[in-house]
Design a protein around this motif. Structure first.
Motif, mmCIF file in Angstrom:
data_model
loop_
_atom_site.group_PDB
_atom_site.id
_atom_site.type_symbol
_atom_site.label_atom_id
_atom_site.label_comp_id
_atom_site.label_asym_id
_atom_site.label_seq_id
_atom_site.Cartn_x
_atom_site.Cartn_y
_atom_site.Cartn_z
ATOM 1 N N GLU A 1 48.357 32.258 -16.520
ATOM 2 C CA GLU A 1 48.957 33.851 -16.456
ATOM 3 C C GLU A 1 47.813 34.656 -16.310
ATOM 4 O O GLU A 1 46.672 34.430 -16.858
ATOM 5 C CB GLU A 1 49.661 34.173 -18.054
ATOM 6 C CG GLU A 1 50.039 35.295 -18.089
ATOM 7 C CD GLU A 1 50.583 35.512 -19.635
ATOM 8 O OE1 GLU A 1 51.080 36.756 -19.693
ATOM 9 O OE2 GLU A 1 50.675 34.833 -20.631
ATOM 10 N N GLN A 2 48.059 35.784 -15.725
ATOM 11 C CA GLN A 2 47.404 36.822 -15.504
ATOM 12 C C GLN A 2 47.961 38.412 -15.736
ATOM 13 O O GLN A 2 49.419 38.240 -15.521
ATOM 14 C CB GLN A 2 46.684 37.066 -14.067
ATOM 15 C CG GLN A 2 45.736 36.003 -13.837
ATOM 16 C CD GLN A 2 45.139 36.084 -12.434
ATOM 17 O OE1 GLN A 2 45.858 36.493 -11.460
ATOM 18 N NE2 GLN A 2 43.770 35.687 -12.131
ATOM 19 N N PHE A 3 47.428 39.156 -16.231
ATOM 20 C CA PHE A 3 47.872 40.632 -16.846
ATOM 21 C C PHE A 3 46.899 41.494 -16.999
ATOM 22 O O PHE A 3 45.592 41.351 -17.235
ATOM 23 C CB PHE A 3 48.872 40.387 -18.015
ATOM 24 C CG PHE A 3 47.809 39.968 -19.333
ATOM 25 C CD1 PHE A 3 47.377 40.980 -20.013
ATOM 26 C CD2 PHE A 3 47.878 38.642 -19.644
ATOM 27 C CE1 PHE A 3 46.886 40.348 -21.103
ATOM 28 C CE2 PHE A 3 47.150 38.026 -20.588
ATOM 29 C CZ PHE A 3 46.826 38.923 -21.523
ATOM 30 N N PHE B 1 44.488 35.944 -28.723
ATOM 31 C CA PHE B 1 44.447 34.546 -27.964
ATOM 32 C C PHE B 1 43.113 33.997 -28.899
ATOM 33 O O PHE B 1 42.048 34.429 -29.035
ATOM 34 C CB PHE B 1 44.313 34.677 -26.927
ATOM 35 C CG PHE B 1 45.479 35.515 -25.894
ATOM 36 C CD1 PHE B 1 46.320 34.315 -25.399
ATOM 37 C CD2 PHE B 1 45.389 36.873 -25.791
ATOM 38 C CE1 PHE B 1 47.600 35.282 -24.947
ATOM 39 C CE2 PHE B 1 46.253 37.240 -24.761
ATOM 40 C CZ PHE B 1 47.336 36.591 -24.828
ATOM 41 N N ALA B 2 43.155 32.486 -28.760
ATOM 42 C CA ALA B 2 42.082 31.773 -29.238
ATOM 43 C C ALA B 2 41.031 31.958 -27.988
ATOM 44 O O ALA B 2 41.583 32.157 -26.833
ATOM 45 C CB ALA B 2 42.458 30.181 -29.534
ATOM 46 N N LYS B 3 39.818 31.945 -28.292
ATOM 47 C CA LYS B 3 38.597 32.343 -27.261
ATOM 48 C C LYS B 3 38.763 31.402 -26.340
ATOM 49 O O LYS B 3 38.599 31.628 -24.935
ATOM 50 C CB LYS B 3 37.135 32.271 -27.881
ATOM 51 C CG LYS B 3 36.421 33.020 -27.116
ATOM 52 C CD LYS B 3 36.371 34.485 -26.980
ATOM 53 C CE LYS B 3 35.256 35.147 -26.202
ATOM 54 N NZ LYS B 3 34.113 35.127 -27.010
ATOM 55 N N THR B 4 39.297 29.911 -26.528
ATOM 56 C CA THR B 4 39.314 29.005 -25.513
ATOM 57 C C THR B 4 40.448 29.281 -24.447
ATOM 58 O O THR B 4 40.356 28.525 -23.636
ATOM 59 C CB THR B 4 39.376 27.689 -26.324
ATOM 60 O OG1 THR B 4 40.562 27.546 -27.033
ATOM 61 C CG2 THR B 4 38.289 27.341 -27.029
ATOM 62 N N GLN B 5 41.549 29.996 -24.872
ATOM 63 C CA GLN B 5 42.543 30.235 -23.994
ATOM 64 C C GLN B 5 42.063 31.094 -22.981
ATOM 65 O O GLN B 5 43.089 31.210 -21.802
ATOM 66 C CB GLN B 5 43.859 30.792 -24.857
ATOM 67 C CG GLN B 5 44.333 29.950 -25.969
ATOM 68 C CD GLN B 5 45.815 30.656 -26.591
ATOM 69 O OE1 GLN B 5 45.309 31.386 -27.702
ATOM 70 N NE2 GLN B 5 46.708 30.210 -25.985
ATOM 71 N N LEU B 6 41.208 32.037 -23.008
ATOM 72 C CA LEU B 6 40.932 32.926 -22.134
ATOM 73 C C LEU B 6 39.930 32.329 -20.925
ATOM 74 O O LEU B 6 38.927 31.987 -21.478
ATOM 75 C CB LEU B 6 40.304 34.123 -22.775
ATOM 76 C CG LEU B 6 40.092 35.373 -22.038
ATOM 77 C CD1 LEU B 6 41.085 35.960 -21.405
ATOM 78 C CD2 LEU B 6 38.976 36.411 -22.817
ATOM 79 N N VAL B 7 40.313 32.337 -19.928
ATOM 80 C CA VAL B 7 39.367 32.004 -18.767
ATOM 81 C C VAL B 7 38.341 32.991 -18.423
ATOM 82 O O VAL B 7 36.942 32.946 -18.235
ATOM 83 C CB VAL B 7 40.109 31.403 -17.728
ATOM 84 C CG1 VAL B 7 39.076 31.098 -16.290
ATOM 85 C CG2 VAL B 7 40.871 30.333 -17.834
ATOM 86 N N SER B 8 38.889 34.306 -18.248
ATOM 87 C CA SER B 8 38.119 35.662 -17.818
ATOM 88 C C SER B 8 38.563 36.742 -17.955
ATOM 89 O O SER B 8 39.878 36.975 -18.374
ATOM 90 C CB SER B 8 37.635 35.257 -16.434
ATOM 91 O OG SER B 8 38.639 35.321 -15.401
ATOM 92 N N LEU B 9 37.648 37.797 -18.259
ATOM 93 C CA LEU B 9 38.054 39.003 -18.157
ATOM 94 C C LEU B 9 37.374 39.848 -17.007
ATOM 95 O O LEU B 9 36.244 39.984 -17.294
ATOM 96 C CB LEU B 9 37.921 39.820 -19.386
ATOM 97 C CG LEU B 9 38.939 39.997 -20.602
ATOM 98 C CD1 LEU B 9 38.374 40.420 -21.802
ATOM 99 C CD2 LEU B 9 39.988 40.383 -20.210
ATOM 100 N N THR B 10 38.175 40.303 -16.096
ATOM 101 C CA THR B 10 37.414 40.715 -14.934
ATOM 102 C C THR B 10 37.937 42.206 -14.365
ATOM 103 O O THR B 10 39.144 42.445 -14.872
ATOM 104 C CB THR B 10 37.443 39.958 -13.627
ATOM 105 O OG1 THR B 10 38.994 39.742 -13.384
ATOM 106 C CG2 THR B 10 36.685 38.487 -13.914
ATOM 107 N N PRO B 11 37.302 43.213 -14.070
ATOM 108 C CA PRO B 11 37.459 44.558 -13.627
ATOM 109 C C PRO B 11 38.896 44.463 -12.791
ATOM 110 O O PRO B 11 39.101 43.682 -11.968
ATOM 111 C CB PRO B 11 36.509 45.213 -12.917
ATOM 112 C CG PRO B 11 35.098 44.399 -13.537
ATOM 113 C CD PRO B 11 35.662 43.111 -13.437
ATOM 114 N N ASN B 12 39.638 45.185 -13.260
ATOM 115 C CA ASN B 12 41.244 45.261 -12.353
ATOM 116 C C ASN B 12 40.983 46.511 -11.474
ATOM 117 O O ASN B 12 41.108 47.629 -11.750
ATOM 118 C CB ASN B 12 42.380 45.418 -13.316
ATOM 119 C CG ASN B 12 43.770 45.140 -12.668
ATOM 120 O OD1 ASN B 12 43.809 45.811 -11.688
ATOM 121 N ND2 ASN B 12 44.431 44.630 -13.409
#
Length: 253
Positions: free
Chosen positions: A182-184, A211-222
């Protein structure tokens, strides 16, 4: 269904859970054109002074109400966060249906009642537009002079309000990518070594998700999210009136 009923039957309402549920309700439920402050009547139904079975509240909160504005929160909020909201709403059963007192919540936590406006006419019109319940209004995401919800940046700190309100790019919105695929579009609320909390901007009003930190792959500028998509229903004169209100509020008068 039975397990849910047993859970709530066996556990008395926890004061800490009610307090947590109140905070979540203020940030995610009592916003814009949804439920009113502290469960008062808003665009959504009144919750204060009404009694609901806790299993009903849990299921409605998780799954939403078909063909209505009530969204499903399962997957957006953690299960313990949903249960905290259920405890809070259940605690409102004995509350008076009288209007909540002015400014019932700390600034920046939830919507608040305001004293009479004494600014100039153009700013007064902009103030009404800022929280216009008939549209996707500014107060769903922004707080000005104690009015609205602090999800987006504090508007009085934006250097050029006129260009900021029409911005086609955001310096704050990120793309959250999860292990599930999922991406949002998201705004970062907080993070630590264990947990990340984000506002999901996919829908209006935004949804607070954890979310658990392990669930997040990345946070990048949109690069694709545009603030102007959310102001398109306002005419140029109306935007000018909103800007006049923001400038009036920023002046501290």
């Amino acid at each position: 269904m039975i397990a849910i009923a047993l859970f709530f039957a066996q556990a008395a309402a926890d004061t800490a859970a009610i307090a947590r549920g109140e905070r979540i309700f203020a940030q995610s439920c009592s916003v814009g054109y949804c439920h009113g402050v502290a469960g008062a009547a808003g665009r959504g139904p009144r919750l204060r002074g009404r009694s609901f079975p806790k299993d009903y509240l849990y299921n409605v909160t998780c799954d939403g109400v078909p063909n209505s504005a009530m969204p499903a929160w399962k997957g957006r909020l953690k299960d313990e966060e949903i249960r905290a909201v259920v405890e809070y709403v259940a605690s409102l059963a004995t509350a008076s249906d009288a209007a909540p007192p002015a400014n019932p919540m700390p600034s920046g936590v939830g919507p608040a009642a305001l004293p009479a406006f004494d600014g100039p006419p153009q700013a007064a019109r902009g103030r009404a537009l800022f929280a216009d319940p008939a549209r996707e209004n500014c107060a769903v995401c922004h707080s000005v002079a104690g009015r609205g919800v602090s999800i987006g940046p504090e508007l009085k700190t934006v250097a050029d309000l006129a260009s900021g309100i029409r911005a086609t790019k955001s310096r704050h919105v990120m793309t959250a990518s999860l292990q599930s695929g999922e991406q949002f579009p998201a705004l970062l609320v907080s993070q630590n070594n264990v947990e990340v909390r984000l506002y999901d901007l996919t829908s209006v009003p935004p949804v607070l998700r954890s979310f658990a930190k392990t669930q997040l792959v990345s946070l990048t500028p949109n690069a694709n999210w545009r603030h102007s998509d959310f102001t398109k229903d306002f005419s140029e004169p109306e935007l000018e009136e909103i800007v006049a209100y923001l400038r009036w509020a920023a002046s501290g008068r």
